[in-house]
Design an enzyme around this catalytic site. Structure first.
Site, PDB file in Angstrom:
ATOM      1  N   GLU A 128       0.870  -1.213  -0.053  1.00  0.00           N
ATOM      2  CA  GLU A 128      -0.045  -0.048   0.128  1.00  0.00           C
ATOM      3  C   GLU A 128       0.921   1.196   0.063  1.00  0.00           C
ATOM      4  O   GLU A 128       1.506   1.472   1.003  1.00  0.00           O
ATOM      5  CB  GLU A 128      -0.874  -0.156   1.169  1.00  0.00           C
ATOM      6  CG  GLU A 128      -2.157   0.718   1.194  1.00  0.00           C
ATOM      7  CD  GLU A 128      -1.860   2.159   1.600  1.00  0.00           C
ATOM      8  OE1 GLU A 128      -1.389   2.994   0.907  1.00  0.00           O
ATOM      9  OE2 GLU A 128      -2.295   2.523   2.921  1.00  0.00           O
ATOM     10  N   GLU A 256       3.698  13.319  -4.469  1.00  0.00           N
ATOM     11  CA  GLU A 256       2.940  13.388  -3.086  1.00  0.00           C
ATOM     12  C   GLU A 256       3.206  14.572  -2.324  1.00  0.00           C
ATOM     13  O   GLU A 256       4.576  14.401  -1.979  1.00  0.00           O
ATOM     14  CB  GLU A 256       2.937  11.986  -2.456  1.00  0.00           C
ATOM     15  CG  GLU A 256       1.797  11.930  -1.265  1.00  0.00           C
ATOM     16  CD  GLU A 256       1.940  10.579  -0.807  1.00  0.00           C
ATOM     17  OE1 GLU A 256       0.651   9.994  -0.342  1.00  0.00           O
ATOM     18  OE2 GLU A 256       2.773   9.762  -1.045  1.00  0.00           O
TER      19      GLU A 256
END
Length: 359
Positions: A128, A256
């Site tokens: 993840e 990000e």
């Protein structure tokens, strides 16, 4: 489970068995939640776990292990391995042949490294990883509701959330109004220590995080982005920052942020909005605010993300699977759909009739 065979003299069935020792590496930003999320499914499936928490937040995992022991979990089922050198420990966990499965939550760069190392023993992996989540606001949306939920999701945990909003994509006709209302809400934030009850926006995790956020903000401005507010830090306290008219060639558009920075972009058509939302190597989550039902159907299918929130940002729920498309990961965590499958081996058993003696 049983499987019907075309041969009447054969009986087929499958069983699921624990994969074995699981190495679970969890991040610092939600050490209790993500630590449990990494370890609990493995234990439920019958595996033993070596859990390596982030070096920034080891104490929470030790506390959870203590509580698990007090609750009666047998010794050796959950093992917590703290460290000061995560690179060396991660390499050992991902290459050791006694480890059968690796689950990792963290950055895409580290996830790629661990996956490549795990390939040396053909180790099963669940990843993840990072996100670059878009938040699409169309002119027919309930703007007050969209801005309120966008604001809370953006600045929650000082923006240090994997499924947090990275790019605000706003329809051109309402763009200026949305930026203005969002800015007014951001001005109400109280930056400070979490020990102060008046604080509503706390620090980022460390100086490396401050430097990364500052690099992204400065580079965006050099390429033409307009700084509406914020843009500087004092120690680990980074100001709530808003940038508008950010060009799509800015690093801020592609990387990000993981900090309290809201970056706004314009779109004119639904097709352009979909293209911008999917214009990333990541695909963890996406959010859409619109009251057009046909558009909801189209975007639910078109957005390349493991989770899509329609008129809500509350996508992270224990009942629903969570994971990413593309370079945001492999596999799913949580929910009843597939969360345990990563920790099982499926074995097919064939029973033959043998030689039946005559009467």
């Amino acid at each position: 489970e049983t499987v019907t065979a075309p041969d009447p003299g054969v009986f087929l069935m499958t069983i699921k068995q624990p994969v074995g020792v699981v190495a679970a590496i969890s991040p610092w930003n939600f050490p209790a939640c993500l630590g449990v999320q990494a370890c609990a499914p493995a234990i439920v499936a019958g595996c033993t776990v070596v859990h390596k928490p982030a070096q920034d937040t080891p104490l929470t995992s030790l506390a959870l292990a203590y509580l698990a022991e007090k609750a009666g979990l047998p010794p050796g089922v959950l093992n917590v391995l703290t460290c000061e050198n995560p690179t060396a420990v991660g390499e050992e966990l991902s290459t050791n042949p006694l480890v059968n499965k690796l689950t990792f939550t963290g950055s895409t760069a580290v996830g790629k490294l661990l996956a490549s190392q795990a390939a040396s023993t053909v180790k099963r992996v669940s990843l993840e990883l990072g996100g670059n989540c878009p938040f699409l606001i169309f002119a027919d949306a309930n703007l007050e509701d969209a801005i309120e939920k966008a604001f809370m999701t953006k600045f929650y945990n000082a923006g240090q959330v994997c499924n947090g909003i990275n790019r605000f994509l706003v329809e051109d006709s309402i763009y200026d109004e949305v930026v203005e209302k969002f800015t007014q809400k951001a001005k109400t934030l109280k930056l400070g220590s979490g020990r102060n009850p008046m604080t509503t926006l706390g620090p980022v995790i460390n100086q490396a995080a401050v430097r990364k956020v500052q690099r992204l903000v400065d580079e965006a401005q050099k390429k033409g982005a307009i700084l509406v507010m914020g843009g500087t830090a004092e120690s680990l306290l980074y100001e709530p920052t808003i940038l508008k008219d950010v060009p799509t060639n800015a690093a801020l558009y592609h990387e990000e942020i993981f900090g309290p920075v809201a970056a706004f972009y314009r779109f004119k058509t639904e097709k352009e909005a979909i293209h911008m939302a999917n214009d990333t190597v990541y695909g963890l989550a996406a959010y859409v605010f619109t009251n057009n039902f046909e558009r909801i159907r189209r975007l639910s299918a078109a957005l390349e993300a493991g989770s899509v929130g329609i008129n809500t940002t509350g996508i992270f729920r224990e009942m629903a699977p969570f994971g990413g498309f593309k370079q945001s990961g492999i596999g799913r965590e949580g929910g009843v759909v597939g969360s345990l499958d990563h920790y099982y081996e499926v074995k097919a058993i064939t029973l033959g009739a043998g030689n039946v003696p005559e009467k």
